[in-house]
Enzyme design. Structure first.
Site, PDB file in Angstrom:
ATOM      1  CG  ASN A 133       3.105  -3.921  14.547  1.00 51.06           C
ATOM      2  OD1 ASN A 133       2.996  -5.151  14.552  1.00 51.06           O
ATOM      3  ND2 ASN A 133       2.282  -3.144  15.220  1.00 51.06           N
ATOM      4  CE  LYS A 165      -3.031   6.047  11.464  1.00 53.49           C
ATOM      5  NZ  LYS A 165      -4.315   5.490  11.016  1.00 53.49           N
ATOM      6  CE1 TYR A 196       0.111   4.420  10.637  1.00 53.49           C
ATOM      7  CE2 TYR A 196       1.276   5.099  12.634  1.00 53.49           C
ATOM      8  CZ  TYR A 196       0.235   4.414  12.020  1.00 53.49           C
ATOM      9  OH  TYR A 196      -0.686   3.737  12.777  1.00 53.49           O
ATOM     10  CG  LEU A 249      -5.789  -3.278  15.568  1.00 57.19           C
ATOM     11  CD1 LEU A 249      -4.957  -1.997  15.537  1.00 57.19           C
ATOM     12  CD2 LEU A 249      -6.319  -3.517  16.975  1.00 57.19           C
ATOM     13  NE  ARG A 256      -5.681  -2.778   0.193  1.00 55.33           N
ATOM     14  CZ  ARG A 256      -4.512  -2.177   0.210  1.00 55.33           C
ATOM     15  NH1 ARG A 256      -4.279  -1.168  -0.601  1.00 55.33           N
ATOM     16  NH2 ARG A 256      -3.572  -2.549   1.052  1.00 55.33           N
TER      17      ARG A 256
HETATM   18  P1  NAP Z   1      -3.017  -4.164   9.140  1.00 52.09           P
HETATM   19  O1  NAP Z   1      -3.090  -5.486   9.798  1.00 52.09           O
HETATM   20  O2  NAP Z   1      -1.933  -3.876   8.172  1.00 52.09           O
HETATM   21  O3  NAP Z   1      -4.446  -3.887   8.482  1.00 52.09           O
HETATM   22  C1  NAP Z   1      -4.664  -2.743   7.696  1.00 52.09           C
HETATM   23  C2  NAP Z   1      -5.988  -2.907   6.997  1.00 52.09           C
HETATM   24  O4  NAP Z   1      -6.212  -1.745   6.176  1.00 52.09           O
HETATM   25  C3  NAP Z   1      -6.020  -4.117   6.043  1.00 52.09           C
HETATM   26  O5  NAP Z   1      -7.291  -4.690   6.080  1.00 52.09           O
HETATM   27  C4  NAP Z   1      -5.754  -3.489   4.696  1.00 52.09           C
HETATM   28  O6  NAP Z   1      -6.258  -4.228   3.605  1.00 52.09           O
HETATM   29  C5  NAP Z   1      -6.548  -2.199   4.879  1.00 52.09           C
HETATM   30  N1  NAP Z   1      -6.263  -1.204   3.849  1.00 52.09           N
HETATM   31  C6  NAP Z   1      -5.097  -0.626   3.528  1.00 52.09           C
HETATM   32  N2  NAP Z   1      -5.270   0.206   2.491  1.00 52.09           N
HETATM   33  C7  NAP Z   1      -6.581   0.153   2.159  1.00 52.09           C
HETATM   34  C8  NAP Z   1      -7.380   0.773   1.176  1.00 52.09           C
HETATM   35  N3  NAP Z   1      -6.867   1.615   0.265  1.00 52.09           N
HETATM   36  N4  NAP Z   1      -8.715   0.490   1.136  1.00 52.09           N
HETATM   37  C9  NAP Z   1      -9.251  -0.374   2.027  1.00 52.09           C
HETATM   38  N5  NAP Z   1      -8.546  -1.017   2.961  1.00 52.09           N
HETATM   39  C10 NAP Z   1      -7.223  -0.750   3.027  1.00 52.09           C
HETATM   40  O7  NAP Z   1      -2.883  -2.990  10.232  1.00 52.09           O
HETATM   41  P2  NAP Z   1      -3.566  -2.756  11.643  1.00 52.09           P
HETATM   42  O8  NAP Z   1      -2.477  -2.697  12.632  1.00 52.09           O
HETATM   43  O9  NAP Z   1      -4.692  -3.665  11.845  1.00 52.09           O
HETATM   44  O10 NAP Z   1      -4.072  -1.255  11.467  1.00 52.09           O
HETATM   45  C11 NAP Z   1      -5.426  -0.871  11.498  1.00 52.09           C
HETATM   46  C12 NAP Z   1      -5.491   0.598  11.872  1.00 52.09           C
HETATM   47  O11 NAP Z   1      -5.004   0.774  13.203  1.00 52.09           O
HETATM   48  C13 NAP Z   1      -4.634   1.502  10.982  1.00 52.09           C
HETATM   49  O12 NAP Z   1      -5.313   2.722  10.730  1.00 52.09           O
HETATM   50  C14 NAP Z   1      -3.405   1.747  11.834  1.00 52.09           C
HETATM   51  O13 NAP Z   1      -2.760   2.952  11.500  1.00 52.09           O
HETATM   52  C15 NAP Z   1      -4.035   1.799  13.225  1.00 52.09           C
HETATM   53  N6  NAP Z   1      -3.074   1.567  14.312  1.00 52.09           N
HETATM   54  C16 NAP Z   1      -2.426   0.370  14.427  1.00 52.09           C
HETATM   55  C17 NAP Z   1      -1.540   0.200  15.482  1.00 52.09           C
HETATM   56  C18 NAP Z   1      -0.808  -1.097  15.687  1.00 52.09           C
HETATM   57  O14 NAP Z   1       0.062  -1.156  16.586  1.00 52.09           O
HETATM   58  N7  NAP Z   1      -1.088  -2.144  14.922  1.00 52.09           N
HETATM   59  C19 NAP Z   1      -1.295   1.229  16.396  1.00 52.09           C
HETATM   60  C20 NAP Z   1      -1.971   2.424  16.232  1.00 52.09           C
HETATM   61  C21 NAP Z   1      -2.857   2.588  15.206  1.00 52.09           C
HETATM   62  P3  NAP Z   1      -5.318  -5.283   2.766  1.00 52.09           P
HETATM   63  O15 NAP Z   1      -5.308  -6.561   3.544  1.00 52.09           O
HETATM   64  O16 NAP Z   1      -6.043  -5.367   1.466  1.00 52.09           O
HETATM   65  O17 NAP Z   1      -3.967  -4.658   2.649  1.00 52.09           O
END
Ligand code: NAP
Length: 241
Positions: free
Chosen positions: A202, A168, A164, A17, A37
């Site tokens: 996920n 949030k 988690y 995202l 990072r």
């Molecule tokens: P994702 O594909 O796993 O991406 C997570 C991102 O966060 C990656 O770029 C990861 O970097 C980065 N990250 C993790 N730890 C970090 C740190 N210490 N410093 C800097 N970057 C860090 O997950 P996503 O689904 O896109 O999630 C993005 C956000 O949306 C999250 O906050 C998640 O909780 C929220 N969200 C997602 C969903 C969903 O259904 N996907 C639903 C609700 C909310 P690396 O590549 O280096 O690991």
């Protein structure tokens, strides 16, 4: 403000995202700093989005590392002297099991990124956001952070991801607290719920695409001066706390 004059920082912008939020902001003309990072992953995202003609730049940023966060703030200050949009997107989900199986270390680790990381980055960037004509902070929340949904709504019978979900809920509290402190300024602070979106978090199970999931956070990042602050939003509207 005119998106073509805005500077944004998106944390965790190398994939999922975060990268799509950066892409959609970039497509509106915003100059987007891609916080990541890992240098290689950050530079790869930068090359991809630059290849699409967008004004983006990788910035080293590990939200759990105070020095890294401070250095990122210094770099933004030196290069732009201000920040218009901060999207606290970086997040992790580790505990896909019931609360009794969770250990304190995993709980701490989750909070270190999803709560303390958001607080740390927000504090570091706040002086720069205060120099914007119209600062916007978007905290990436989740329907899973809604206590209302857990007690009497769509997650009434679900009981996984305590770390988690509660992280949030704490992030939502951060949104409310900063929005209150900043309510007499031009800065707006809101929580964004993307909906269940297919990403690595996920194993790409979510029914939404990243293009769809990025819509609400991008809308909140580009809110006009008459937009809300201190709220919790999804594509469907207001999400109950
Ligand atoms: P994702 O594909 O796993 O991406 C997570 C991102 O966060 C990656 O770029 C990861 O970097 C980065 N990250 C993790 N730890 C970090 C740190 N210490 N410093 C800097 N970057 C860090 O997950 P996503 O689904 O896109 O999630 C993005 C956000 O949306 C999250 O906050 C998640 O909780 C929220 N969200 C997602 C969903 C969903 O259904 N996907 C639903 C609700 C909310 P690396 O590549 O280096 O690991």
């Amino acid at each position: 403000m005119n998106p073509a004059e805005a500077v944004a920082l998106v944390t965790g912008a190398n994939k999922g995202l975060g990268k799509e939020i950066a892409r959609q902001l970039g497509a509106q003309g915003v100059f987007v700093l891609l916080g990541a990072r890992d240098r290689e992953r950050g530079q790869r995202a930068e090359a991809e989005l630059k290849g699409q003609g967008l004004k983006v730049q990788y910035v080293p940023l590990d939200v759990v590392d105070p020095q890294s966060v401070e250095q990122a703030a210094q770099q933004v200050d030196k290069q732009f002297g201000r920040l218009d949009i901060l999207v606290n997107n970086a997040g992790i989900a580790l505990d896909w099991f019931p609360p009794s199986e969770l250990d304190t270390e995993a709980l701490k680790k989750t909070y270190e990124t999803n709560v303390f990381g958001v607080f740390r980055v927000t504090k570091a960037m706040l002086p720069l956001l205060k120099r914007s004509k119209a600062g916007r902070i978007v905290n990436m929340s989740s329907a899973l952070g809604s206590l209302a949904f857990h007690t009497d709504g769509m997650f009434k019978d679900a009981n996984r991801l305590l770390a988690y979900c509660s992280s949030k809920a704490a992030l939502n509290a951060i949104t409310v607290a900063f929005a209150k402190e900043l309510r007499n300024t031009s800065i707006k602070v809101n929580s964004a719920n993307p909906g269940y979106t297919a990403t690595d978090m996920n194993q790409n199970q979510g029914p939404k695409t990243v293009e769809q999931g990025a819509r609400t956070p991008v809308r909140l990042a580009l809110l006009g001066d008459d937009g809300p602050t201190g709220g919790n939003f999804s594509d469907e509207g207001v999400v109950p706390w």
